[in-house]
Design a protein around this motif. Structure first.
Motif, PDB file in Angstrom:
ATOM      1  N   CYS A 121     -61.342 -26.592 -17.529  1.00 65.30           N
ATOM      2  CA  CYS A 121     -62.838 -26.143 -17.609  1.00 65.30           C
ATOM      3  C   CYS A 121     -63.660 -26.732 -18.565  1.00 65.30           C
ATOM      4  O   CYS A 121     -63.578 -26.479 -19.804  1.00 65.30           O
ATOM      5  CB  CYS A 121     -62.631 -24.598 -17.805  1.00 65.30           C
ATOM      6  SG  CYS A 121     -64.335 -23.668 -17.907  1.00 65.30           S
ATOM      7  N   VAL A 168     -67.277 -26.635 -15.162  1.00 66.65           N
ATOM      8  CA  VAL A 168     -66.776 -27.507 -13.939  1.00 66.65           C
ATOM      9  C   VAL A 168     -65.452 -27.233 -14.030  1.00 66.65           C
ATOM     10  O   VAL A 168     -64.779 -27.815 -15.234  1.00 66.65           O
ATOM     11  CB  VAL A 168     -67.265 -28.818 -13.978  1.00 66.65           C
ATOM     12  CG1 VAL A 168     -66.654 -29.407 -12.743  1.00 66.65           C
ATOM     13  CG2 VAL A 168     -68.638 -29.092 -13.867  1.00 66.65           C
ATOM     14  N   GLY A 172     -68.150 -21.341 -13.266  1.00 63.91           N
ATOM     15  CA  GLY A 172     -68.001 -22.519 -12.618  1.00 63.91           C
ATOM     16  C   GLY A 172     -67.985 -22.268 -11.097  1.00 63.91           C
ATOM     17  O   GLY A 172     -68.196 -21.171 -10.710  1.00 63.91           O
TER      18      GLY A 172
END
Length: 125
Positions: A22, A5, A116
């Motif tokens: 991240c 993410v 992501g």
């Protein structure tokens, strides 16, 4: 569930800074090579920076050398991209990706196993 993410994108003026994060869940980033990529509208995804802590490697695309810094916090299972002296040409969606492989081009998106969802960075006055 294995997940990456990204966060930290936004609108910034030329010359400004942003720090992207991240965060990984479901696996340990320390065991992977982590790349940051970006994609501008109508352009191909390009590699920006790379880190593999286990072998002491960091790398940067020529376009960002001296301006971007990649780092990681193993305790938080998170990789960061500090972006300084931002330029309009840095605009795009920024993605982080993880790969277990070695010895093949770290700038090729196809060599990465996990991605992501991306975070938008816009550099504009």
């Amino acid at each position: 569930q294995l997940q990456l993410v990204e966060s930290g994108g936004g609108l910034v003026q030329p010359g400004g800074s942003l720090r992207l994060s991240c965060a990984a869940s479901g696996f340990t980033l320390e065991n992977y090579g982590i790349g940051w990529f970006r994609q501008a509208p109508g352009k191909e995804r390009e590699g920006v920076s790379y880190i593999r802590v286990s072998v002491g490697i960091t790398d940067y695309a020529d376009s960002v050398k001296g301006r971007f810094i990649i780092s990681r916090d193993n305790a938080k299972n998170t990789v960061y991209l500090q972006m300084n002296s931002l330029k309009p040409e840095d605009t795009g969606v920024y993605y982080c990706a993880a790969r277990s492989g070695y010895g093949i081009s770290r700038w090729r998106p196809i060599t990465y196993d996990y991605w992501g969802q991306g975070t938008q960075v816009t550099v504009s006055s």
